[in-house]
Design a protein around this motif. Structure first.
Motif, short mmCIF file in Angstrom:
data_model
loop_
_atom_site.label_atom_id
_atom_site.label_comp_id
_atom_site.label_asym_id
_atom_site.label_seq_id
_atom_site.Cartn_x
_atom_site.Cartn_y
_atom_site.Cartn_z
N ASP A 77 -26.45 -2.42 24.67
CA ASP A 77 -26.00 -2.92 25.97
C ASP A 77 -25.49 -1.72 26.77
OD1 ASP A 77 -24.80 -3.99 28.19
OD2 ASP A 77 -23.79 -5.59 27.14
N PRO A 78 -26.31 -1.19 27.69
CA PRO A 78 -25.92 0.02 28.42
C PRO A 78 -24.63 -0.10 29.21
CG PRO A 78 -28.26 -0.42 28.68
CD PRO A 78 -27.67 -1.62 28.01
N LEU A 79 -24.27 -1.32 29.61
CA LEU A 79 -23.09 -1.50 30.46
C LEU A 79 -21.79 -1.54 29.68
CD1 LEU A 79 -24.37 -4.08 33.10
CD2 LEU A 79 -24.07 -1.62 33.38
N THR A 80 -21.76 -2.26 28.56
CA THR A 80 -20.48 -2.47 27.88
C THR A 80 -20.45 -2.03 26.43
OG1 THR A 80 -21.11 -4.73 27.24
CG2 THR A 80 -19.99 -4.47 29.35
N ASN A 81 -21.60 -1.77 25.84
CA ASN A 81 -21.61 -1.41 24.43
C ASN A 81 -22.24 -0.02 24.26
OD1 ASN A 81 -21.62 -1.36 21.64
ND2 ASN A 81 -22.63 -3.31 21.37
N THR A 82 -23.37 0.04 23.62
CA THR A 82 -24.03 1.33 23.43
C THR A 82 -25.34 1.38 24.20
OG1 THR A 82 -25.02 2.84 21.81
CG2 THR A 82 -25.06 0.49 21.27
N PRO A 83 -25.63 2.48 24.90
CA PRO A 83 -26.86 2.58 25.69
C PRO A 83 -28.01 3.22 24.94
CG PRO A 83 -25.44 4.41 26.23
CD PRO A 83 -24.72 3.61 25.16
N SER A 217 -18.85 10.56 31.85
CA SER A 217 -17.77 10.72 32.81
C SER A 217 -16.41 10.61 32.12
CB SER A 217 -17.87 9.64 33.90
OG SER A 217 -16.74 9.67 34.73
N ARG A 218 -15.49 11.49 32.53
CA ARG A 218 -14.13 11.42 31.97
C ARG A 218 -13.32 10.30 32.61
NH1 ARG A 218 -12.01 17.72 32.00
NH2 ARG A 218 -14.02 18.72 31.66
N PHE A 225 -20.29 4.69 24.63
CA PHE A 225 -21.02 5.94 24.41
C PHE A 225 -20.04 7.09 24.31
CE2 PHE A 225 -24.21 9.15 26.19
CZ PHE A 225 -24.97 9.16 25.03
N ASP A 226 -20.10 7.86 23.23
CA ASP A 226 -19.17 8.97 23.03
C ASP A 226 -19.91 10.21 22.54
OD1 ASP A 226 -19.72 8.55 20.32
OD2 ASP A 226 -17.87 7.44 19.98
N TYR A 227 -19.16 11.29 22.31
CA TYR A 227 -19.80 12.55 21.96
C TYR A 227 -20.43 12.53 20.57
CZ TYR A 227 -18.68 15.17 26.13
OH TYR A 227 -18.66 15.62 27.43
N GLN A 229 -22.15 10.04 19.43
CA GLN A 229 -23.48 9.49 19.70
C GLN A 229 -24.34 10.49 20.47
OE1 GLN A 229 -22.19 5.79 21.63
NE2 GLN A 229 -22.97 4.65 19.87
N VAL A 230 -23.70 11.28 21.34
CA VAL A 230 -24.45 12.29 22.08
C VAL A 230 -25.08 13.29 21.12
CG1 VAL A 230 -24.23 14.26 23.64
CG2 VAL A 230 -23.13 12.11 24.21
N LEU A 231 -24.31 13.71 20.11
CA LEU A 231 -24.85 14.63 19.11
C LEU A 231 -26.09 14.06 18.44
CD1 LEU A 231 -21.58 15.93 17.41
CD2 LEU A 231 -23.31 17.35 18.51
N ASP A 232 -25.98 12.82 18.00
CA ASP A 232 -27.11 12.17 17.32
C ASP A 232 -28.31 12.06 18.26
OD1 ASP A 232 -25.61 11.84 15.03
OD2 ASP A 232 -24.98 9.81 15.53
N LEU A 233 -28.03 11.77 19.53
CA LEU A 233 -29.10 11.58 20.51
C LEU A 233 -29.82 12.88 20.80
CD1 LEU A 233 -30.45 9.68 22.68
CD2 LEU A 233 -28.72 10.56 24.26
#
Length: 324
Positions: A77-83, A217-218, A225-227, A229-233
């Motif tokens: 869920d890109p808006l409230t969960n994981t994108p 965004s800070r 979505f956090d860092y 997950q960014v690493l994995d992505l």
């Protein structure tokens, strides 16, 4: 996965499977709608080929991601969960995708963008040890020089760092032009490279067309979505170049980890007035993330991994004051 879901999934994947079921394709990447990049199974320096495909609209690609999440019962869920979605498609092909405001291609993507990669599975790919430089009776191939081997000339030193792909930290005080300098460095990076940026706001201007911009965004982050997950992505999206935003307490640990993943051509900026101060501030930001390693050990590790370009400013005069 029940049979009905499998049929629906296979059907919606049709326009994509047209590409990834081709034996000459190693990977496909979509950075924006109606455009697809194909990584060919070739030893050519630039394996990526770009094609236009009007069937690959944002609506279609979004539907693909939602069908995949429903089929495999995965949270999405890109808006409230994981994108993001990580999974395997029928046939064993590895799927990575992101949808929503955490991904952009152009600044016009105000309502969010979409990016996905499919790494093609093939059991018939023939790779020999010699392809990795491993042959009986021969020494292992040397890929990069060490810091002590750097050229003495400052210009040649910087060009070597950029061309060899060693991690680079661009350091300077306020208004020294760190981001401007990094934007100019990108102009001399191979135009065929695939570039992924990770920023809290879009500042970097990337001339390479094969690119993805990840945004965390800070102040306005609304989903999970956090860092981590960014690493994995990012590591699944086959970047040739990774660009981090300015080092902060929220991203320092993740940016440092990008270097540990073995990816070359990593660039980021930091607010500091000397190379040593840059390492110290970077280390302090890593400590703030909860790292329990002694700060002296963190600094020592950073010094081994990163080169630093230090930028100074006096009045309106900006100058490179050090390159290590």
């Amino acid at each position: 996965m029940n049979n009905d879901n499998f049929i629906v999934l296979k059907k919606i994947l049709g326009p994509l499977s047209h590409y990834y079921e081709n034996e000459g394709i190693e990977e496909l990447a979509i950075n924006r709608e109606k455009e697809i990049w194909l990584r060919l199974r070739t030893k050519k320096e630039n394996p990526w080929v770009c094609l236009t495909d009007r069937k690959l609209t944002k609506d279609y690609l979004s539907s693909v991601m939602f069908v995949i999440s429903n089929t495999y019962n995965m949270p999405f869920d890109p808006l409230t969960n994981t994108p993001i979605l990580f999974t395997s498609l029928p046939g064993g092909h590895r799927f990575t995708g992101i949808l929503g405001r955490n991904v952009m291609y152009d600044n016009d993507d105000l309502d969010g963008g979409i990016a996905l990669n499919i790494r093609v599975y093939s059991k018939d790919v023939d790779i020999k040890f010699e392809d990795f430089g491993l042959e009986k009776g021969k020494e292992l191939r040397k890929i990069a020089l060490t810091k002590k081997d750097l050229p003495k000339d400052p210009y040649e030193k910087l060009m070597y760092i950029i061309n060899s792909g060693e991690p680079l930290l661009i350091s300077g005080a306020t208004s020294t032009g760190k981001t401007t300098f990094l934007n100019n460095l990108l102009k001399i990076i191979n135009p065929d490279f695939r570039v992924i940026t990770v920023e809290d706001t879009r500042e970097l201007i990337v001339p390479q067309k094969n690119r993805v911009h990840i945004v965390l965004s800070r102040t306005t982050q609304t989903n999970a979505f956090d860092y981590k997950q960014v690493l994995d992505l990012v590591v699944r999206m086959t970047p040739d170049v990774i660009l981090g935003g300015e080092v902060s307490s929220s991203n320092a640990s993740a940016l440092n980890t990008f270097v540990d993943t073995g990816h070359k051509h990593f660039f980021t900026t930091i607010h500091a007035d000397s190379p040593q101060n840059a390492f110290e501030i970077f280390a302090k930001r890593i400590k703030l993330s909860g790292d329990t390693t002694d700060i002296k050990d963190i600094i020592s590790d950073l010094e081994k991994k990163f080169h630093v370009v230090q930028i100074g400013r006096e009045a309106n005069l900006r100058s490179i004051t050090d390159i290590i």
